[in-house]
Design an enzyme around this catalytic site. Structure first.
Site, PDB file in Angstrom:
ATOM      1  N   GLU A   1      27.271   5.615   4.499  1.00  0.00           N
ATOM      2  CA  GLU A   1      26.296   6.305   5.280  1.00  0.00           C
ATOM      3  C   GLU A   1      26.013   5.330   6.618  1.00  0.00           C
ATOM      4  O   GLU A   1      25.137   5.806   7.396  1.00  0.00           O
ATOM      5  CB  GLU A   1      24.989   6.239   4.629  1.00  0.00           C
ATOM      6  CG  GLU A   1      25.076   6.901   3.169  1.00  0.00           C
ATOM      7  CD  GLU A   1      25.350   8.517   3.284  1.00  0.00           C
ATOM      8  OE1 GLU A   1      25.242   9.125   4.611  1.00  0.00           O
ATOM      9  OE2 GLU A   1      25.575   9.183   2.397  1.00  0.00           O
TER      10      GLU A   1
ATOM     11  N   LEU B   1       0.799  -1.329   0.088  1.00  0.00           N
ATOM     12  CA  LEU B   1       0.196   0.076  -0.070  1.00  0.00           C
ATOM     13  C   LEU B   1       0.755   1.244   0.006  1.00  0.00           C
ATOM     14  O   LEU B   1       0.352   2.396  -0.071  1.00  0.00           O
ATOM     15  CB  LEU B   1      -0.854   0.044   1.152  1.00  0.00           C
ATOM     16  CG  LEU B   1      -2.053  -1.146   1.284  1.00  0.00           C
ATOM     17  CD1 LEU B   1      -2.863  -0.988   2.647  1.00  0.00           C
ATOM     18  CD2 LEU B   1      -2.914  -0.753   0.040  1.00  0.00           C
TER      19      LEU B   1
END
Length: 278
Positions: free
Chosen positions: A206, A12
């Site tokens: 990162e 979704l």
């Protein structure tokens, strides 16, 4: 009209396969949202999660109508609908989400670091993907030092990201590092198209495995074109801002001067000037 707050973490999500059918009339409250829990690959093209004290599940937060939620109930048949606490950069909200009973999850593969989109990227291994840089990666100096600059030659250009503001929330002894906070603002950065192999360098740089930054996916606009689901990285543990060190600020300014708007360059310099030095 009765509305509910819904936390979604799988099909979704924006640009995922069920979003347009079930979520098109819903209002996005937070692109960057998370709950305490664990997420699993069901092996059927969608994930499932369980609430848990340890672990984090990343997703999006929406305001949905009762009618839309009824339709989603049918889609999520077999799952438990329950109320949970969801965190965003603006604070905590109560929301409903769909979870799997814990005993059913025990036989499934857990998705590390809690992000369905990142998991799919690693599973699918596309030949290339878009990467949005807003800090020192706007400059290529450290790419060259690491001998990976060949991965970052395809520069799409300076792009605009709505809903987020560049801040400096990752505090280190010599000063802070850049972050993006979802506060309804607007920021700019450099959009690259990079080969899949670049992801290994980006995750290492990162600090993803150490829990420094986390992968996230954003839509970046350049001119009239929208680039969807661009990989970027957000600070996990945000602190009060302090000024970045000179060398780090220099990298940001070099990249900004090459690719970003004059108005943004002035704004980011002014903001860095306003921060207290360590």
């Amino acid at each position: 009209m009765t509305v509910k707050v819904l936390f979604v973490y799988g099909t979704l999500l924006q640009h995922e396969k069920h979003h347009e059918t079930y979520m098109k009339e819903s209002r996005l409250l937070a692109k960057s949202a998370w709950m305490s829990g664990r997420i699993y690959d069901t092996g059927q093209g969608y994930p499932a999660c369980i609430p848990a004290e340890k672990g984090t599940v990343y997703g999006e937060l929406y305001e949905v109508t009762a009618d839309a939620l009824n339709k989603i109930d049918v889609l999520e048949e077999g799952y438990d609908k329950q109320e949970i606490n969801v965190m965003t950069d603006r604070g905590q909200l109560a929301a409903v989400t769909y979870t799997l009973p814990e005993q059913k999850a025990s036989v499934l593969k857990e998705i590390k670091r809690g992000c369905w989109k990142a998991y799919q990227l690693w599973q699918q291994k596309p030949s290339s993907f878009y990467y949005f840089a807003y800090g020192s990666c706007m400059d290529d100096a450290r790419f060259k030092l690491a001998e990976v600059d060949h991965h970052f030659k395809q520069i799409i250009g300076g792009g605009v990201l709505n809903g987020f503001t560049t801040r400096f929330t990752l505090v280190r002894p010599d000063g802070s590092r850049a972050d993006m906070v979802e506060d309804g603002g607007e920021t700019e950065g450099v959009l690259y198209e990079v080969p899949f192999d670049a992801i290994r360098y980006l995750y290492k740089r990162e600090g993803v495995y150490e829990g420094t930054y986390r992968p996230a996916f954003v839509d970046v606009k350049i001119g009239d074109q929208m680039y969807e689901d661009c990989l970027t990285f957000l600070v996990l543990q945000k602190s009060e801002e302090i000024a970045p060190p000179t060398h780090y600020r220099s990298e940001i300014e070099k990249g900004a001067d090459l690719y970003l708007s004059e108005a943004f360059r002035k704004k980011i310099r002014s903001h860095m000037d306003s921060l207290i030095k360590p």
